[in-house]
Design a protein around this motif. Structure first.
Motif, mmCIF file in Angstrom:
data_model
loop_
_atom_site.group_PDB
_atom_site.id
_atom_site.type_symbol
_atom_site.label_atom_id
_atom_site.label_comp_id
_atom_site.label_asym_id
_atom_site.label_seq_id
_atom_site.Cartn_x
_atom_site.Cartn_y
_atom_site.Cartn_z
ATOM 1 N N SER A 2 0.823 -1.210 0.000
ATOM 2 C CA SER A 2 0.000 0.000 0.000
ATOM 3 C C SER A 2 0.856 1.258 0.000
ATOM 4 O O SER A 2 1.846 1.358 0.731
ATOM 5 C CB SER A 2 -0.895 0.001 1.240
ATOM 6 O OG SER A 2 -1.538 1.250 1.376
ATOM 7 N N ALA A 3 0.438 2.243 -0.786
ATOM 8 C CA ALA A 3 1.114 3.547 -0.790
ATOM 9 C C ALA A 3 0.997 4.235 0.566
ATOM 10 O O ALA A 3 1.772 5.137 0.874
ATOM 11 C CB ALA A 3 0.543 4.436 -1.891
ATOM 12 N N SER A 62 0.758 2.672 -5.304
ATOM 13 C CA SER A 62 0.946 1.374 -4.664
ATOM 14 C C SER A 62 1.595 0.400 -5.637
ATOM 15 O O SER A 62 1.718 0.683 -6.833
ATOM 16 C CB SER A 62 -0.403 0.826 -4.199
ATOM 17 O OG SER A 62 -1.007 1.725 -3.296
#
Length: 199
Positions: free
Chosen positions: A84-85, A95
């Protein structure tokens, strides 16, 4: 796979380690009727020079794949997961997916009925090892030999491979550490691959 030189795995021993740890493989064949894919367990031939695997297919997959007539692709998929970013710096919004994957190429050799039974016995013993109430084909050799006739054994001596360990190597040490810590909770095998790659 996408050409990403800094993710390349070029050491055959690392590919062998991946096969040992992740023996569920996808076999892809470019047949005269189009692409065919099947999924089977594989075993690394530890004593072989280079990379060599053995497996079996259920009939009629050997005909569907036209095994022995052309090169096939065997995909070994190691640990993988979404990254996940939200684990990055606030302004980094893209991401990704981390993974360890190997593509193995070669022309399969069809095994004799006796060799096939040996491979089936090894596969069974390998995966039964350590299980409570473990079973072996040798417990009913006559019966299991009859059933084995519905399978075809194969050996793939890998002539080339294309392997990647995409493990956030492009991130700063601080972000890489955060990703690894997040994966410790959700996917410890992938976190371990990241730490292995860092050493």
């Amino acid at each position: 796979m996408r050409h990403t030189p800094h993710y390349l795995m070029t050491n055959p021993e690392e590919v062998r380690r991946l096969i040992r740890a992740h023996p569920w493989a996808t076999i892809v064949s470019p047949t005269s009727n189009g692409l065919v894919a099947s999924h089977y367990p594989v075993l690394l031939e530890e004593e072989a020079e280079g990379i060599s695997i053995v497996s079996h297919v259920g009939r009629p997959d050997e005909k569907l794949h036209e095994l022995g007539q052309h090169e096939v692709l065997v995909v070994i998929q190691g640990p993988h997961d979404y990254v996940s970013a939200s684990w990055y710096a606030p302004d980094d919004l893209v991401s990704t997916w981390n993974h360890v994957t190997a593509h193995l190429y070669g022309v399969p050799e069809i095994l004799s009925e006796e060799e096939n039974y040996g491979v089936l016995s090894r596969l069974t013993d390998h995966f039964e090892h350590g299980r409570e109430g473990a079973r072996s084909l040798s417990q009913d050799e006559a019966g299991t030999r009859r059933i084995a006739k519905g399978t075809v054994g194969l050996r793939l001596r890998v002539t080339r491979f294309d392997a990647r360990a995409k493990l956030s190597q492009n991130k700063s040490p601080e972000v890489w550490e955060r990703i690894t810590e997040e994966l410790d909770a959700s996917n410890p095998a992938l976190a371990e691959e990241m730490r292995r790659k860092a050493t």
